[in-house]
Write a protein that holds these residues in place. Sequence first.
Motif, short mmCIF file in Angstrom:
data_model
loop_
_atom_site.label_atom_id
_atom_site.label_comp_id
_atom_site.label_asym_id
_atom_site.label_seq_id
_atom_site.Cartn_x
_atom_site.Cartn_y
_atom_site.Cartn_z
N GLY A 264 -0.17 -10.10 0.64
CA GLY A 264 -1.05 -9.42 1.57
C GLY A 264 -0.87 -9.92 2.99
N GLY A 265 -1.33 -9.14 3.94
CA GLY A 265 -1.30 -9.56 5.33
C GLY A 265 0.06 -9.55 5.98
N ILE A 266 0.99 -8.74 5.46
CA ILE A 266 2.34 -8.70 6.03
C ILE A 266 2.58 -7.45 6.87
CG2 ILE A 266 3.34 -10.15 4.24
CD1 ILE A 266 4.36 -7.62 2.87
N GLY A 267 1.56 -6.59 6.99
CA GLY A 267 1.70 -5.42 7.84
C GLY A 267 2.06 -4.14 7.10
N LYS A 268 1.78 -4.06 5.80
CA LYS A 268 2.12 -2.85 5.05
C LYS A 268 1.36 -1.63 5.56
CE LYS A 268 1.24 -4.21 0.91
NZ LYS A 268 0.77 -5.58 1.28
N ASP B 226 2.78 19.06 -6.85
CA ASP B 226 2.32 20.16 -6.00
C ASP B 226 2.28 19.79 -4.51
OD1 ASP B 226 0.21 18.37 -6.27
OD2 ASP B 226 -1.34 19.92 -6.33
N LEU B 227 2.74 18.59 -4.18
CA LEU B 227 2.75 18.17 -2.78
C LEU B 227 4.06 18.61 -2.14
CD1 LEU B 227 1.29 14.58 -3.22
CD2 LEU B 227 0.07 16.65 -2.48
N VAL B 228 4.02 19.76 -1.50
CA VAL B 228 5.23 20.36 -0.92
C VAL B 228 5.03 20.58 0.57
CG1 VAL B 228 5.93 21.42 -3.10
CG2 VAL B 228 4.41 22.66 -1.56
N ASN B 229 6.07 21.05 1.21
CA ASN B 229 6.03 21.39 2.64
C ASN B 229 5.83 20.18 3.54
OD1 ASN B 229 6.31 24.18 2.01
ND2 ASN B 229 4.09 24.35 1.69
N TYR B 230 6.34 19.04 3.10
CA TYR B 230 6.33 17.85 3.94
C TYR B 230 7.77 17.38 4.18
CZ TYR B 230 1.30 17.48 3.25
OH TYR B 230 -0.04 17.73 3.24
N ASP B 231 7.98 16.78 5.35
CA ASP B 231 9.27 16.15 5.63
C ASP B 231 9.30 14.72 5.07
OD1 ASP B 231 10.47 18.30 7.30
OD2 ASP B 231 8.74 17.84 8.58
N TYR B 232 8.14 14.07 5.10
CA TYR B 232 8.02 12.68 4.62
C TYR B 232 6.74 12.52 3.81
CZ TYR B 232 11.51 11.30 8.16
OH TYR B 232 12.64 11.18 8.93
N GLN B 233 6.84 11.79 2.73
CA GLN B 233 5.68 11.23 2.05
C GLN B 233 5.83 9.71 2.10
OE1 GLN B 233 5.00 12.70 -1.91
NE2 GLN B 233 5.27 14.85 -1.31
N ILE B 234 4.79 9.03 2.58
CA ILE B 234 4.84 7.57 2.71
C ILE B 234 3.68 6.98 1.92
CG2 ILE B 234 4.89 5.63 4.30
CD1 ILE B 234 5.82 7.50 6.50
N LEU B 235 3.99 6.12 0.96
CA LEU B 235 2.98 5.51 0.09
C LEU B 235 2.70 4.09 0.55
CD1 LEU B 235 4.30 7.86 -1.63
CD2 LEU B 235 3.66 6.52 -3.64
N ASP B 236 1.43 3.81 0.80
CA ASP B 236 0.98 2.44 1.09
C ASP B 236 0.57 1.81 -0.23
OD1 ASP B 236 0.26 0.18 2.56
OD2 ASP B 236 -1.81 0.85 2.75
N CYS B 237 1.23 0.72 -0.61
CA CYS B 237 1.04 0.12 -1.93
C CYS B 237 0.30 -1.21 -1.84
CB CYS B 237 2.38 -0.08 -2.62
SG CYS B 237 3.31 1.46 -2.85
N ALA B 238 -0.47 -1.50 -2.90
CA ALA B 238 -1.22 -2.75 -2.96
C ALA B 238 -0.26 -3.93 -3.13
CB ALA B 238 -2.21 -2.72 -4.11
N PRO B 239 -0.66 -5.12 -2.65
CA PRO B 239 0.19 -6.31 -2.81
C PRO B 239 0.05 -6.91 -4.21
CG PRO B 239 -1.78 -6.90 -1.61
CD PRO B 239 -1.86 -5.40 -1.84
N SER B 240 0.47 -6.15 -5.21
CA SER B 240 0.32 -6.62 -6.58
C SER B 240 1.39 -5.99 -7.46
CB SER B 240 -1.06 -6.26 -7.13
OG SER B 240 -1.25 -4.86 -7.16
N ALA B 241 1.72 -6.68 -8.53
CA ALA B 241 2.69 -6.17 -9.51
C ALA B 241 1.92 -5.35 -10.54
CB ALA B 241 3.42 -7.33 -10.17
N SER B 242 1.52 -4.15 -10.14
CA SER B 242 0.63 -3.33 -10.95
C SER B 242 1.33 -2.07 -11.44
CB SER B 242 -0.60 -2.93 -10.13
OG SER B 242 -0.23 -2.06 -9.08
N LEU B 243 0.64 -1.35 -12.31
CA LEU B 243 1.16 -0.07 -12.79
C LEU B 243 1.25 0.94 -11.65
CD1 LEU B 243 2.13 1.60 -15.17
CD2 LEU B 243 -0.26 2.05 -15.77
N LEU B 244 0.36 0.82 -10.67
CA LEU B 244 0.44 1.70 -9.50
C LEU B 244 1.73 1.45 -8.72
CD1 LEU B 244 -3.27 1.40 -8.33
CD2 LEU B 244 -2.18 3.48 -9.20
N THR B 245 2.09 0.17 -8.60
CA THR B 245 3.34 -0.16 -7.90
C THR B 245 4.55 0.38 -8.66
OG1 THR B 245 2.34 -2.16 -6.99
CG2 THR B 245 4.74 -2.05 -7.01
#
Length: 263
Positions: free
Chosen positions: A11-15, A110-129
């Motif tokens: 955490g705290g690295i600027g994600k 169903d997330l279409v019509n974008y040039d970029y999708q950017i995911l902000d992820c938690a600082p953990s080794a989780s299933l979400l990651t």
Amino acid sequence: MRKIAILGLKGGIGKTTTCVNLGAALAQRGQRVLLIDTDTQANVSLALGVTQVKKSLVDVLMRKATAAECVLPARPNLDLIPSDLGLFKAQQRMVLEVAREEIFTELFSDLVNYDYQILDCAPSASLLTINAVAYVEEVYIPVSMEMLALAGARQFMAYLRSISRLLGRGAAIRLIIPTFFDARRRVSAEVLSSLKADFGDKVTFPIRIDTSLSEAPGKGKTIFEYAPRSRGAADYAQLADIVAQLPPLTPPVNGTPSNPRAD
């Protein structure tokens, strides 16, 4: 459409700062950008001043809404799927599902019509990651200018390789982004030098330490709104230029981009 995860186990690295301001910089260039907050702290919403949230990523994961129904406009060309504390419960449910490592891929279709999708992820080794790595093609790793953060980056590379083995494929680690760089501190130069020795041309120029970058989220503003002439604004604008100019990934072989990993 390019799919990018901002990742790191510390955490705290600027994600979140990188997610919000890189997204904002790309949006200012006329690109359609979607930010997806996969962290229970919901800091992306706070950083953008988005307070009226009726549906979030939790509703998507609990099958109460589609991803497209949870998209909120945040700025011109910049949309957001917010998060909230209910993500803890949603993640527990994910563990019980079939193909649980690829739920994002299914539910974000169903997330279409974008040039970029950017995911902000938690600082953990989780299933979400793991889901984020399975969903995106590109991974960017911010590293603050501290020796512990450098050690954490090395550990995280090993973690990403293990995820790739689990999935039989994985996203390409394209950029290592030095953050909180202070030229007055010897440790900044030492960590930056070590990063370049370890990761070569994946390392970008450093994001310099700037009080404005810390203050802007508290005002619900991007750095370009809060302090457009600051060092932080200049650095994230330059980072957006680098991202926009990255060559396309080599077409995947068996679902895996053939660009080099952190091996």
